[in-house]
Scaffold this motif. Structure first.
Motif, PDB file in Angstrom:
ATOM      1  N   PRO A  57      29.002  34.585  14.751  1.00  0.00           N
ATOM      2  CA  PRO A  57      28.054  34.669  14.111  1.00  0.00           C
ATOM      3  C   PRO A  57      28.443  34.981  12.656  1.00  0.00           C
ATOM      4  N   GLY A  58      28.184  34.600  11.578  1.00  0.00           N
ATOM      5  CA  GLY A  58      28.192  35.296  10.315  1.00  0.00           C
ATOM      6  C   GLY A  58      29.692  34.974   9.682  1.00  0.00           C
ATOM      7  N   LEU A  59      30.346  34.247  10.244  1.00  0.00           N
ATOM      8  CA  LEU A  59      32.017  33.474   9.403  1.00  0.00           C
ATOM      9  C   LEU A  59      31.614  32.470   8.172  1.00  0.00           C
ATOM     10  N   ALA A  60      32.555  33.146   7.252  1.00  0.00           N
ATOM     11  CA  ALA A  60      32.229  33.059   6.014  1.00  0.00           C
ATOM     12  C   ALA A  60      33.418  32.249   5.771  1.00  0.00           C
ATOM     13  N   CYS A  61      33.048  31.902   4.297  1.00  0.00           N
ATOM     14  CA  CYS A  61      34.140  30.763   3.241  1.00  0.00           C
ATOM     15  C   CYS A  61      34.877  31.902   2.508  1.00  0.00           C
ATOM     16  N   ASN A  62      36.051  32.965   2.427  1.00  0.00           N
ATOM     17  CA  ASN A  62      36.109  33.398   0.935  1.00  0.00           C
ATOM     18  C   ASN A  62      38.249  33.297   1.233  1.00  0.00           C
ATOM     19  N   GLY A  63      38.468  33.779  -0.082  1.00  0.00           N
ATOM     20  CA  GLY A  63      39.782  34.090  -0.214  1.00  0.00           C
ATOM     21  C   GLY A  63      40.396  33.935   0.869  1.00  0.00           C
ATOM     22  N   GLU A  64      40.061  34.470   2.781  1.00  0.00           N
ATOM     23  CA  GLU A  64      40.468  34.677   3.825  1.00  0.00           C
ATOM     24  C   GLU A  64      41.081  33.297   4.245  1.00  0.00           C
ATOM     25  N   TYR A  65      40.524  32.188   3.930  1.00  0.00           N
ATOM     26  CA  TYR A  65      41.275  31.278   4.377  1.00  0.00           C
ATOM     27  C   TYR A  65      41.639  29.940   3.196  1.00  0.00           C
ATOM     28  N   LYS A  66      41.783  30.723   1.992  1.00  0.00           N
ATOM     29  CA  LYS A  66      42.545  29.470   1.083  1.00  0.00           C
ATOM     30  C   LYS A  66      43.905  29.277   1.089  1.00  0.00           C
ATOM     31  N   ARG A  67      44.258  28.188   1.254  1.00  0.00           N
ATOM     32  CA  ARG A  67      45.538  27.834   1.356  1.00  0.00           C
ATOM     33  C   ARG A  67      45.588  26.054   0.533  1.00  0.00           C
ATOM     34  N   ARG A  68      46.841  25.797   0.440  1.00  0.00           N
ATOM     35  CA  ARG A  68      47.444  24.542   0.030  1.00  0.00           C
ATOM     36  C   ARG A  68      47.203  23.706   1.138  1.00  0.00           C
ATOM     37  N   ASP A  69      46.611  22.558   0.632  1.00  0.00           N
ATOM     38  CA  ASP A  69      46.323  21.644   1.574  1.00  0.00           C
ATOM     39  C   ASP A  69      47.318  20.817   1.614  1.00  0.00           C
ATOM     40  N   VAL A  70      48.269  21.509   2.675  1.00  0.00           N
ATOM     41  CA  VAL A  70      50.005  20.728   3.185  1.00  0.00           C
ATOM     42  C   VAL A  70      49.667  19.825   4.226  1.00  0.00           C
ATOM     43  N   THR A  71      51.072  19.213   4.315  1.00  0.00           N
ATOM     44  CA  THR A  71      50.392  18.338   5.992  1.00  0.00           C
ATOM     45  C   THR A  71      50.874  18.983   6.747  1.00  0.00           C
ATOM     46  N   GLY A  72      50.349  18.720   8.408  1.00  0.00           N
ATOM     47  CA  GLY A  72      50.086  20.098   9.392  1.00  0.00           C
ATOM     48  C   GLY A  72      49.273  20.665   9.078  1.00  0.00           C
ATOM     49  N   SER A  73      48.141  21.066   8.155  1.00  0.00           N
ATOM     50  CA  SER A  73      46.755  22.938   8.272  1.00  0.00           C
ATOM     51  C   SER A  73      46.194  22.443   8.866  1.00  0.00           C
ATOM     52  N   VAL A  74      45.450  22.726   8.931  1.00  0.00           N
ATOM     53  CA  VAL A  74      44.335  23.169  10.405  1.00  0.00           C
ATOM     54  C   VAL A  74      43.096  24.088   9.993  1.00  0.00           C
ATOM     55  N   GLY A  75      42.008  23.400   9.519  1.00  0.00           N
ATOM     56  CA  GLY A  75      40.609  24.034   8.691  1.00  0.00           C
ATOM     57  C   GLY A  75      39.516  23.480   9.308  1.00  0.00           C
ATOM     58  N   ALA A  76      37.800  24.251   8.809  1.00  0.00           N
ATOM     59  CA  ALA A  76      37.016  23.952   9.859  1.00  0.00           C
ATOM     60  C   ALA A  76      36.792  23.543   8.652  1.00  0.00           C
ATOM     61  N   VAL A  77      35.726  22.372   9.333  1.00  0.00           N
ATOM     62  CA  VAL A  77      35.145  20.703   8.331  1.00  0.00           C
ATOM     63  C   VAL A  77      34.371  21.143   7.510  1.00  0.00           C
ATOM     64  N   TYR A  78      33.069  21.857   7.975  1.00  0.00           N
ATOM     65  CA  TYR A  78      32.573  21.996   7.574  1.00  0.00           C
ATOM     66  C   TYR A  78      32.003  23.654   7.351  1.00  0.00           C
ATOM     67  N   THR A  79      31.652  24.605   7.228  1.00  0.00           N
ATOM     68  CA  THR A  79      31.106  26.232   6.081  1.00  0.00           C
ATOM     69  C   THR A  79      30.021  26.448   7.099  1.00  0.00           C
ATOM     70  N   ASN A  80      29.040  26.020   7.139  1.00  0.00           N
ATOM     71  CA  ASN A  80      27.611  26.797   7.680  1.00  0.00           C
ATOM     72  C   ASN A  80      27.719  26.554   9.971  1.00  0.00           C
ATOM     73  N   ALA A  81      27.010  26.888   9.893  1.00  0.00           N
ATOM     74  CA  ALA A  81      26.367  28.151  11.483  1.00  0.00           C
ATOM     75  C   ALA A  81      26.547  26.416  12.734  1.00  0.00           C
ATOM     76  N   LEU A  82      25.785  25.263  12.408  1.00  0.00           N
ATOM     77  CA  LEU A  82      25.840  24.823  13.090  1.00  0.00           C
ATOM     78  C   LEU A  82      26.809  23.680  13.026  1.00  0.00           C
ATOM     79  N   ASN A  83      28.179  23.550  12.749  1.00  0.00           N
ATOM     80  CA  ASN A  83      29.094  22.866  12.746  1.00  0.00           C
ATOM     81  C   ASN A  83      30.073  23.167  12.413  1.00  0.00           C
TER      82      ASN A  83
END
Length: 600
Positions: free
Chosen positions: A531-557
């Motif tokens: 619970p409580g996962l945020a969307c902030n500068g901790e996850y700020k990266r360049r959208d380069v080839t091979g990057s893996v990230g979350a599709v959505y930032t809400n708790a349901l998805n």
């Protein structure tokens, strides 16, 4: 004389003098008042004395009481005249000291010295008594420990007897299989003789059918042997108990060799030196590869093969080639390369029917040697990190499983070795295979460095074997930890056996493969398990080839993820928690499929 604490005179009823081990004397009430929590500090020298009981532990100075009584009596008696009457002088003319008369100063000094010496002796006696009491307590404790050790030894003997019974049952099962094998061998010989002796077509067909039936029966029997033997529990317990017993007994005889007046028997002498586990295993290997010569005839009878049968495919090879041996569901045993003469029981010459001897199926013996090789290994996080033999052999064989024990069920996951990396597969609600060696999931999890963790996704689709995509999670973050938990299934939910959901921007910049709906496998689920996962500068990266990230930032998805196969370096993303380190071509191949939802 008076007590140095209460400054009141001693008496022979209430304020009786008692001496401490340090030699100082005080009255009984003062000593009783000075006792605190089993200790008594001397008011004069501050020495702390241990009191096993109450204040009465310290002895009464009876000589001191007697001296006080005499002093009191002397002071209470009037002084007599020192006349020189004939009754008051001795025969030598010296004054006679009447009974009860005053004591001279010199005699008083002698009495005081004697009293002090006796006090010291009394204190020495008390100290000696205390040492004897402590020694006695030690003896009582040692007797208790010996009784406990004797009980442990009896339990150890019971354990050996239990293993003996287990081995006896295993031996009886082997003997039953041997008898059944003799029957199958005789059936094959009879069928072969019939096949040789037939002269008509009809008899030939009948002989062929009879031969096929005999061969099928023999194959079924051999399959039963492979499945039933060795009994993993019996062999493993036997190896462990024998190794531990040999080590303990040899150490015991070596350390206590001179403690008994009874000479050691020849059977006991063999334990006087340390027996190494390598010698034990060597003896076991010899017992497997060098059969009893007296049994050669029966072995030859069981292993002989007809000369006219397909001998080209059954001829004795110079060495046995390494091959995978399936020993249990989800577990593969990898056989080692060994010389044929060392691994197999081979018959020489021909049997009674003229057939050449042939090697037996040594799968059972290989399993036995492998169990012996790995049974005494302590499987810990440290041994996994060092990854020495035989831990590496167990990992390569797929025999190591982690176990997570819950309140209502047990979950397990396989540990495998790939490119010198220990790979943890996802947890499933089932017990590990019988041959598996297990380690707690908590121990393995403690080895994981979340700041630089490497995870893998194994992708599979129709017509393609499973292929892996390795993803490096860095730095340590909440979304990265959630990804690890869903890969391993630590919290129950897992990405295992889920489909990819869609391909976004196929063929264009920003192309990515999306998945991670472990709830519904449709795109509407994928709840956060942290619970409580945020969307902030901790996850700020360049959208380069091979990057893996979350599709959505809400708790349901929030557990849905994407793998970027074509980057957009000029764009920043705020949900990136990893980077594909190896296997990006697998994700690209998956995108090229017509229906990406068929991928798992």
């Amino acid at each position: 004389m008076e007590c140095k604490v209460c400054l009141e005179p001693y008496d022979d009823s209430h304020k009786r003098p008692r001496v401490l081990p340090c030699g100082h004397t005080f009255c009984s009430p003062c000593i009783r008042g000075l006792v605190q929590d089993g200790y008594l500090p001397c008011p004069t020298c501050r020495t702390e004395h241990v009191i096993p009981g109450d204040y009465s532990f310290f002895p009464i100075v009876f000589e001191f009481e007697e001296l006080l009584n005499r002093v009191k009596h002397t002071r209470g008696t009037p002084a007599t005249s020192s006349s020189s009457s004939p009754s008051s002088v001795t025969s030598s003319g010296r004054p006679r000291r009447e009974r009860g008369s005053a004591i001279s100063k010199k005699l008083t000094n002698l009495k005081v010295e004697q009293e002090s010496s006796m006090c010291q002796s009394t204190s020495a006696c008390v100290r000696m008594r205390r040492q004897l009491a402590m020694y006695k307590a030690s003896l009582v404790e040692w007797e208790r420990e010996h009784r406990q050790l004797a009980g442990d030894l009896r339990r150890f003997v019971q354990l050996n007897e239990e293993v003996e019974r287990l081995l006896a049952r295993e031996r009886e099962a082997v003997e039953r299989m041997q008898l059944e094998g003799v029957d199958k061998t005789q059936q094959l010989r009879t069928a072969r003789r019939t096949l040789i002796e037939v002269r008509s077509s009809q008899d030939t067909f009948d002989a062929l059918n009879h031969g096929d039936f005999a061969q099928d029966e023999a194959e079924d029997w051999m399959l039963k042997c492979r499945e039933a033997f060795p009994g993993v529990d019996a062999v493993r317990k036997s190896v462990k108990v024998r190794a531990a017993t040999s080590k303990a007994v040899s150490q015991m005889f070596r350390e206590t060799r001179n403690c008994s007046d009874v000479p050691l028997t020849p059977a006991e002498e063999r334990y006087s030196d340390i027996i190494s586990l390598a010698d034990i295993f060597a003896d076991q290997a010899n017992s497997l590869t060098d059969p009893d010569p007296s049994a050669e005839e029966s072995v030859s009878e069981c292993l002989a093969v007809p000369q006219e049968s397909v001998s080209d495919s059954l001829c004795l090879a110079d060495e046995i080639v390494s091959e995978p041996i399936h020993v249990a569901e989800d577990s593969v045993f990898e056989a080692v390369r060994v010389e044929g003469s060392e691994a197999d029981l081979v018959t020489d010459g021909e049997d009674a029917d003229g057939g050449e001897g042939a090697e037996d199926d040594s799968t059972i013996l290989r399993k036995v040697r492998h169990i012996q090789f790995t049974a005494t290994v302590d499987l810990t996080a440290e041994s996994l990190s060092l990854m020495r033999e035989p831990v590496r052999a167990m990992l390569e064989a797929g025999e190591v499983y982690v176990v997570q024990e819950g309140q209502r069920h047990v979950r397990s996951a396989k540990l495998s070795l790939r490119e010198d990396m220990i790979c943890l597969h996802h947890l499933q609600e089932k017990h590990p295979p019988a041959l598996a060696r297990t380690i707690s999931y908590c121990e393995v999890e403690a080895m994981l460095d979340y700041s630089y963790a490497l995870t893998f996704l194994e992708l599979a689709w129709p017509g393609s074997p499973p292929r892996r995509v390795y993803i490096r999670l860095s730095p340590d973050s909440g979304r990265g930890r959630q990804f690890v938990m869903l890969c391993s299934g630590e919290k129950g939910h897992s990405y295992a056996n889920t489909n990819f959901l869609r391909v976004k921007n196929k063929g264009l910049r920003g192309e990515c493969l999306q998945g991670g709906d472990y709830n519904f496998n449709s795109g509407v689920g994928g709840h956060n398990i942290i619970p409580g996962l945020a969307c902030n500068g901790e996850y700020k990266r360049r959208d380069v080839t091979g990057s893996v990230g979350a599709v959505y930032t809400n708790a349901l998805n929030g557990a849905q993820f994407y793998i970027r196969t074509r980057g957009r370096p000029a764009v920043n993303r705020f949900t990136v928690f990893g980077q594909v380190e190896k296997g990006l071509e697998v994700a690209a191949a998956a995108i090229a499929l017509q229906d990406v939802k068929k991928e798992t």
